[in-house]
Design a protein around this motif. Structure first.
Motif, PDB file in Angstrom:
ATOM      1  N   UNK A  57      15.296  70.208  52.893  1.00  0.00           N
ATOM      2  CA  UNK A  57      15.054  70.857  54.181  1.00  0.00           C
ATOM      3  C   UNK A  57      16.363  71.351  54.789  1.00  0.00           C
ATOM      4  N   UNK A  58      16.309  72.548  55.365  1.00  0.00           N
ATOM      5  CA  UNK A  58      17.496  73.136  55.974  1.00  0.00           C
ATOM      6  C   UNK A  58      18.009  72.277  57.126  1.00  0.00           C
ATOM      7  N   UNK A  59      17.093  71.764  57.956  1.00  0.00           N
ATOM      8  CA  UNK A  59      17.530  70.919  59.081  1.00  0.00           C
ATOM      9  C   UNK A  59      18.261  69.683  58.571  1.00  0.00           C
ATOM     10  N   UNK A  92      26.764  67.440  59.532  1.00  0.00           N
ATOM     11  CA  UNK A  92      27.212  66.799  60.773  1.00  0.00           C
ATOM     12  C   UNK A  92      27.651  65.364  60.531  1.00  0.00           C
ATOM     13  N   UNK A  93      27.008  64.703  59.574  1.00  0.00           N
ATOM     14  CA  UNK A  93      27.339  63.306  59.267  1.00  0.00           C
ATOM     15  C   UNK A  93      28.552  63.183  58.364  1.00  0.00           C
ATOM     16  N   UNK A 136      22.481  81.128  55.463  1.00  0.00           N
ATOM     17  CA  UNK A 136      22.360  82.437  56.111  1.00  0.00           C
ATOM     18  C   UNK A 136      22.671  82.326  57.604  1.00  0.00           C
ATOM     19  N   UNK A 137      23.194  83.387  58.149  1.00  0.00           N
ATOM     20  CA  UNK A 137      23.650  83.386  59.542  1.00  0.00           C
ATOM     21  C   UNK A 137      22.565  82.955  60.517  1.00  0.00           C
ATOM     22  N   UNK A 170      20.818  75.010  65.936  1.00  0.00           N
ATOM     23  CA  UNK A 170      21.516  74.443  67.092  1.00  0.00           C
ATOM     24  C   UNK A 170      21.677  72.940  67.121  1.00  0.00           C
ATOM     25  N   UNK A 171      21.955  72.300  65.985  1.00  0.00           N
ATOM     26  CA  UNK A 171      22.165  70.847  65.966  1.00  0.00           C
ATOM     27  C   UNK A 171      23.589  70.506  66.399  1.00  0.00           C
ATOM     28  N   UNK A 172      23.737  69.347  67.005  1.00  0.00           N
ATOM     29  CA  UNK A 172      25.063  68.877  67.434  1.00  0.00           C
ATOM     30  C   UNK A 172      25.873  68.430  66.229  1.00  0.00           C
TER      31      UNK A 172
END
Length: 294
Positions: A226-228, A235-236, A244-245, A251-253
């Motif tokens: 999954x992309x998310x 992030x971790x 892709x742009x 918008x994940x932190x």
């Protein structure tokens, strides 16, 4: 007993006058009288008491009145619904999206369809790997699919939606995270978080090809479906990624999206079967095309 006869019966019952009912129906009064007589003959009972002064429903006429209203109303609703189907303003459409199109294209399509085609029922499926989308298109699970790679099948129609550059996804604490742009070669030696291999995602081959053109092979790969989840892994601190742009809309932190110098581009395509011509699917396909092209 025909719907047309019931419509004539209702007009006479409401007007209590053959002349006025004939005018309302735009037919000659003798023809209307004949149709009512035929209906009475078929049913074997009188529906109206006729005098020179008035026309009244018999008990049987009163009994038929509710049934006739229901049948005529149902026929009119059926006709209206079929006209809506033929115009593409009704029906059900199933659309599948690859992960990298789930977070900007899917919500935009959902909003636009709800605003302009409110009576079209939508089944939207995001974060689906491309092979499963193509399988679903061929086995009628999906009417439309949004993917990154065309399929060599003459029975599939391909519409190009857009081409977009790859960007680097870096942990927020990465030394390059504050740069305006970064050469892809500067990420040599970094572990890469990447979509799955073994032909499950076209992005796997696209990312590796981009790295090779930049002169390196990633030191290690972490495969994520999954992309998310891919962005969360970055992030971790599990590595960096190329996406892709449009994935910026996720918008994940904890991550920064940094443009690449002279980036590779990837296409976004809409696929549908050439032997499926649902008017609603055709309308939704146009909504998707216009939404993506903006």
């Amino acid at each position: 007993m025909e719907i047309r006869q019931l419509r004539y019966f209702l007009a006479v019952a409401e007007e209590c006058h053959f002349g006025r009912a004939a005018t309302r129906l735009h037919i000659a009064q003798p023809a209307l009288s004949q149709q009512i007589k035929q209906l009475e003959a078929e049913l074997g009972i009188a529906l109206f008491n006729r005098t020179t002064r008035r026309v009244e429903l018999t008990e049987a006429g009163h009994q038929l009145l509710d049934h006739a209203g229901t049948l005529v109303g149902g026929e009119e609703r059926a006709r209206s619904h079929l006209r809506e189907l033929a115009a593409g303003r009704a029906g059900r459409v199933s659309v599948g999206f690859i992960g990298t199109a789930t977070y900007d294209v899917l919500p935009q399509v959902a909003r636009t369809v709800r605003a302009h085609l409110p009576t079209v029922a939508m089944d939207l499926h995001g974060e689906v790997l491309a092979p499963r989308l193509v399988e679903g298109l061929l086995d009628d699970t999906y009417d439309l699919v949004v993917v990154r790679q065309a399929v060599p099948d003459k029975g599939i129609r391909v519409t190009s939606l857009r081409s977009e550059p790859l960007v680097a996804v870096l942990p927020a604490h990465h030394p390059f995270a504050s740069r305006r742009v970064v050469p892809l070669g500067d990420l040599a030696g970094e572990p890469f978080v990447i979509h799955p291999s073994q032909a499950r995602s076209s992005m796997y081959d696209r990312v590796l090809a981009a790295c090779r053109r930049a002169g390196f092979e990633p030191s290690s790969l972490v495969e994520v479906s999954e992309t998310a989840t891919l962005v969360v892994f970055v992030a971790a601190g599990h590595g960096v990624a190329l996406v892709p742009q449009s994935v910026r809309s996720l918008g994940l932190e904890g991550v920064r999206y940094v443009p690449l110098v002279d980036p590779e581009t990837v296409d976004l395509l809409l696929l549908r079967r050439t032997d499926r011509n649902s008017p609603a699917a055709t309308r939704v396909a146009e909504v998707i095309r216009q939404s993506v092209r903006g």
